[in-house]
Structures are given as C-alpha cells and as structure tokens.
Write an enzyme that holds these catalytic residues in place. Structure first.
Site, PDB file in Angstrom:
ATOM      1  N   GLU A   1      37.647  25.877  41.572  1.00  0.00           N
ATOM      2  CA  GLU A   1      36.778  26.276  40.469  1.00  0.00           C
ATOM      3  C   GLU A   1      36.418  25.045  39.648  1.00  0.00           C
ATOM      4  OE1 GLU A   1      37.286  27.339  36.407  1.00  0.00           O
ATOM      5  OE2 GLU A   1      37.963  29.284  37.132  1.00  0.00           O
TER       6      GLU A   1
ATOM      7  N   ARG B   1      31.827  33.128  37.318  1.00  0.00           N
ATOM      8  CA  ARG B   1      32.038  31.678  37.207  1.00  0.00           C
ATOM      9  C   ARG B   1      30.841  30.896  37.761  1.00  0.00           C
ATOM     10  NH1 ARG B   1      35.965  33.381  34.691  1.00  0.00           N
ATOM     11  NH2 ARG B   1      38.034  32.410  34.698  1.00  0.00           N
TER      12      ARG B   1
ATOM     13  N   SER C   1      42.469  27.655  35.618  1.00  0.00           N
ATOM     14  CA  SER C   1      42.408  28.081  37.022  1.00  0.00           C
ATOM     15  C   SER C   1      41.831  26.952  37.859  1.00  0.00           C
ATOM     16  CB  SER C   1      41.482  29.284  37.179  1.00  0.00           C
ATOM     17  OG  SER C   1      41.905  30.341  36.375  1.00  0.00           O
TER      18      SER C   1
HETATM   19  N1  EPU Z   1      49.243  36.877  40.204  1.00  0.00           N
HETATM   20  C1  EPU Z   1      50.339  36.632  41.000  1.00  0.00           C
HETATM   21  N2  EPU Z   1      50.892  35.383  40.981  1.00  0.00           N
HETATM   22  C2  EPU Z   1      50.408  34.398  40.208  1.00  0.00           C
HETATM   23  C3  EPU Z   1      49.275  34.636  39.409  1.00  0.00           C
HETATM   24  C4  EPU Z   1      48.702  35.897  39.425  1.00  0.00           C
HETATM   25  O1  EPU Z   1      50.826  37.498  41.695  1.00  0.00           O
HETATM   26  O2  EPU Z   1      50.975  33.310  40.240  1.00  0.00           O
HETATM   27  C5  EPU Z   1      48.679  38.221  40.183  1.00  0.00           C
HETATM   28  C6  EPU Z   1      49.003  38.895  38.835  1.00  0.00           C
HETATM   29  O3  EPU Z   1      50.229  39.547  38.877  1.00  0.00           O
HETATM   30  C7  EPU Z   1      47.878  39.866  38.698  1.00  0.00           C
HETATM   31  C8  EPU Z   1      46.721  39.161  39.366  1.00  0.00           C
HETATM   32  O4  EPU Z   1      47.275  38.170  40.196  1.00  0.00           O
HETATM   33  O5  EPU Z   1      48.125  41.052  39.394  1.00  0.00           O
HETATM   34  C9  EPU Z   1      45.730  38.590  38.390  1.00  0.00           C
HETATM   35  O6  EPU Z   1      46.344  37.629  37.553  1.00  0.00           O
HETATM   36  P1  EPU Z   1      45.768  37.281  36.083  1.00  0.00           P
HETATM   37  O7  EPU Z   1      45.547  38.513  35.297  1.00  0.00           O
HETATM   38  O8  EPU Z   1      46.643  36.218  35.515  1.00  0.00           O
HETATM   39  O9  EPU Z   1      44.312  36.735  36.323  1.00  0.00           O
HETATM   40  P2  EPU Z   1      43.705  35.734  37.411  1.00  0.00           P
HETATM   41  O10 EPU Z   1      42.770  36.500  38.260  1.00  0.00           O
HETATM   42  O11 EPU Z   1      44.786  34.984  38.082  1.00  0.00           O
HETATM   43  C10 EPU Z   1      41.610  35.183  35.928  1.00  0.00           C
HETATM   44  C11 EPU Z   1      40.862  33.962  35.472  1.00  0.00           C
HETATM   45  C12 EPU Z   1      41.601  33.293  34.308  1.00  0.00           C
HETATM   46  C13 EPU Z   1      41.691  34.295  33.167  1.00  0.00           C
HETATM   47  C14 EPU Z   1      42.462  35.521  33.686  1.00  0.00           C
HETATM   48  C15 EPU Z   1      42.554  36.612  32.657  1.00  0.00           C
HETATM   49  C16 EPU Z   1      39.701  33.152  37.462  1.00  0.00           C
HETATM   50  C17 EPU Z   1      39.603  32.080  38.480  1.00  0.00           C
HETATM   51  N3  EPU Z   1      40.704  33.036  36.577  1.00  0.00           N
HETATM   52  O12 EPU Z   1      42.861  34.742  36.467  1.00  0.00           O
HETATM   53  O13 EPU Z   1      40.813  32.198  33.862  1.00  0.00           O
HETATM   54  O14 EPU Z   1      42.355  33.748  32.039  1.00  0.00           O
HETATM   55  O15 EPU Z   1      41.778  36.074  34.836  1.00  0.00           O
HETATM   56  O16 EPU Z   1      41.308  37.197  32.465  1.00  0.00           O
HETATM   57  O17 EPU Z   1      38.884  34.071  37.460  1.00  0.00           O
HETATM   58  C18 EPU Z   1      40.451  29.837  33.836  1.00  0.00           C
HETATM   59  O18 EPU Z   1      39.362  30.060  34.349  1.00  0.00           O
HETATM   60  O19 EPU Z   1      40.822  28.677  33.547  1.00  0.00           O
HETATM   61  C19 EPU Z   1      41.372  30.952  33.618  1.00  0.00           C
HETATM   62  C20 EPU Z   1      42.615  30.749  33.223  1.00  0.00           C
END
Ligand code: EPU
Length: 348
Positions: free
Chosen positions: A333, A162, A237
């Site tokens: 972010e 990012r 995010s």
């Molecule tokens: N999780 C939770 N609770 C929540 C959300 C997530 O426990 O409320 C846990 C999930 O169960 C999982 C882990 O956190 O084990 C990761 O969650 P997820 O796969 O949804 O990905 P993220 O790390 O929360 C990142 C990006 C997203 C992108 C997703 C999928 C960042 C800041 N965000 O989210 O990007 O869509 O991976 O690749 O890196 C964006 O930037 O606007 C965005 C949505």
C-alpha cells in the site's frame, strides 16, 4: 527558501529511514511551490508530504520538495453544514482535532491517521468504516507541467479503496495544494458499526456517543494496535487487503473457513492481509532491525537502523510466503520510492 544539499530525510519519513536527498527544499506557499518547479523544470522532483506512506528504498537522486503549506478556513456555512478548506501541509490529525474542537462532524473516525491533509486524497485514507471520500467535496492541485492550479471535484478524483486518480491515471501529474470537506454542524452521523468502536465506547460507559467520544475511542484502539511512529518507525498498513473475486473467494474459503472476510460491492470479498500474514507465522518476527509488528501483522516496522532495502526484503519475503500458502498475491500500500516492486529502478 533554501535548497539544502545531501540532506537526510530521516526526520521526514515515519519509517525513520536514513536516506539522503540530493537536494531538499521546503515550500510554504503555492507561489513558492510554483517558483521551485519553474526553476527546476528539467530536474527530477519528488514531492514529499508527511512522509507517512512511503518507503525510501535508497538515496534519492532528485530534488525533494517538502509541502509545508499551512492554513485552514471555513469557506461556506449554513445552518446544518460547513465547508472547511485545509492547505496541503496541515498535519492530518491536528486538522481532525481542530474540526472536533469546533464541533464539526465527519472526520472523527479518521483520527490519528499519520500524514498530511494534502496527501490524504491520493489514497483516499480510510479507517473504522469511514473514508475520506465520504466528506470530501473537492481539492485544488497544481499541474506539474503547466504550473496552473486546477480544481478537482469528487467525481473527477474517482475514489476507490485506497485509490484515486492521483494514484492511477494522473499519477505524478499534479500536486494537491488544498482540500475541502463538507462537515456537519448538527445531527452528526455517528458511525460506530465498525469493529471495536462500539465495545470501546461501552467499556467507557458511553451509550449515546458524540463525535469527540468516537474520536477518543478510535485513538484508544489505534494506540493499542498500531505502533506510534515516534517510538517505532512504520508506515501504517504496509500492504493492501486483497480483493478476491467470487470464484477465487470460493476456493479460498473452502480451504480456510475460519478466515475473516468482508463482502465488497460487486460480489467480491476482501480478506485482511494482516490475517494472511499472521497465518504465515510472521507476526512479531524480526529480521535484524526490520520486523512485522507484534499486534498487527499488516504493519512492518523499523526497530532502529533498518535500511529501506532491509524493509523491502522483508516485504518481499512476506509477499512470497502469502502467495505460497494461500495462492493470493498481496501488494504494498505504501509507495516504494526508488524502486518498483518488480525491482525496476524508479527513474521516470
Ligand atoms: N487480523 C489478524 N491478524 C493481524 C491483523 C489483523 O488476524 O495481525 C484480523 C483481525 O482480527 C480482523 C481483521 O484481520 O479480523 C481486520 O483487522 P483490522 O480491523 O485491524 O483492520 P485491517 O483490515 O487489518 C484496515 C486498514 C487500516 C485501518 C483498519 C481499521 C487497510 C490496508 N488497512 O486494516 O488502515 O486502520 O482497517 O479500519 O485497509 C493504514 O492504512 O495505515 C491503516 C492502519
């Protein structure tokens, strides 16, 4: 080009914040952009793309220049690959769909990310195991001082998680006008390793997916987990996932063995901020019209008439709670327009 006074930006930011710009102008060519910058050299200018990664924390005492430069073209092609150049004002997802219609591979995992093509390199957008930098070959940007167009190679952009040069050392120095990607015409590199993509494809009975199948799977997963800004204002995010060094991670995981985590390059670990926020009890919570999304705690939402200050106050509450419970500092972010996280007024 018409300069509009006291113009509401509500329709131009996906959070749906009703903040006013002192003045607003949309530009549809590089020449128009140059003209506006030249004529307003001594004015404060805020460049607006798709408005999908910002929180307007107050009315904007600046001239808002909306990048509305459209166009996409194939600039180079051989048997295996194609270089596609898209102008900054192209909507990102429409551009991705266009590449898929032409059977060009590489952007399918980045389907449905809000925002415009010209702002995508600034934070090296990423999702489902793929980042913009994986297919990026270069971009053109207007130097805000000299008003010259400058080409940037991938190396010069210094992409990180990012992050890029446009967000760090060269912040606000350039305006990206066009971006070029190298995409595949055959032997597409299908990336289904991340998260729910594989199971989504399986549940659709697809075992040998093509790029359109991956795109459709990503769209379905995103639609399930992330709110549609047209229905519920949000900026995706709101926070970055914190990266802990080896020592910090050891302390953290000793106390929270159940936490999801991912190893990153140099022995550090990324911990999902969404998980940390959920553990603090914020998931689905609402404070007036500012809320934390019920399906993904990383996303803050505007239930209707939240002001930028309402969202900011919630963000600060969330950050403080995570710090208290886990001793981990998470940071936004999204760009906080009008205010730095420290409370310093934005007024360069
Ligand atoms: N999780 C939770 N609770 C929540 C959300 C997530 O426990 O409320 C846990 C999930 O169960 C999982 C882990 O956190 O084990 C990761 O969650 P997820 O796969 O949804 O990905 P993220 O790390 O929360 C990142 C990006 C997203 C992108 C997703 C999928 C960042 C800041 N965000 O989210 O990007 O869509 O991976 O690749 O890196 C964006 O930037 O606007 C965005 C949505």
């Amino acid at each position: 080009m018409e300069i509009l006074k006291e113009y509401s930006l509500k329709a131009h930011n996906t959070f749906g914040i009703d903040a006013k710009a002192r003045a607003y102008v949309a530009v549809s060519s590089v020449e128009e952009l140059r003209e506006v910058l030249e004529a307003n050299r001594h004015q404060q200018i805020l460049v607006l793309g798709g408005g999908s990664n910002m929180l307007l924390t107050r009315d904007i005492e600046a001239l808002v220049v909306h990048m509305d430069i459209k166009g996409k073209e194939i600039v180079r092609e051989d048997e295996d690959t194609v270089w596609v150049r898209a102008m900054a004002g192209e909507n990102w997802h429409d551009f991705v769909l266009w590449t898929l219609e032409h059977d060009f591979g590489g952007l399918e995992n980045l389907s449905l990310i809000p925002g415009n093509t010209g702002t995508a390199p600034i934070q090296n957008i990423g999702a489902y195991g793929v980042e913009l930098k994986d297919t990026f070959v270069g971009c053109e940007a207007l130097d805000r001082n000299t008003l010259e167009l400058v080409p940037f190679s991938k190396e010069e952009c210094r992409f990180g998680y990012r992050d890029s040069v446009f967000k760090s050392v060269k912040k606000d120095a350039y305006i990206i006008t066009a971006v070029t990607f190298e995409l595949t015409k055959k032997n597409h590199r299908i990336a289904t390793g991340y998260g729910a993509i594989e199971s989504e494809l399986r549940s659709r009975g697809i075992h040998d997916p093509g790029i359109k199948d991956v795109s459709q799977a990503v769209i379905a997963i995103r639609n399930r987990k992330l709110p549609d800004p047209k229905v519920l204002g949000n900026s995706g995010s709101f926070f970055k996932n914190p990266v802990l060094d080896k020592k910090e991670f050891q302390t953290f995981i000793e106390n929270h063995g159940e936490a999801p985590h991912y190893k990153v390059d140099n022995g550090s670990f990324k911990v999902p901020a969404g998980w940390l926020i959920e553990q603090c009890g914020f998931k689905g919570k609402r404070f007036g019209d500012a809320g934390v999304h019920e399906k993904q705690a990383l996303v803050l939402v505007n239930h209707g008439n939240a002001s930028g200050q309402d969202i900011l106050a919630l963000a600060q509450k969330v950050m403080a709670a995570v710090e208290r419970k886990f001793n981990i500092a998470i940071s936004p972010e999204v760009n906080l327009i009008g205010q730095f996280p420290t409370g310093k007024v934005w007024n360069p």
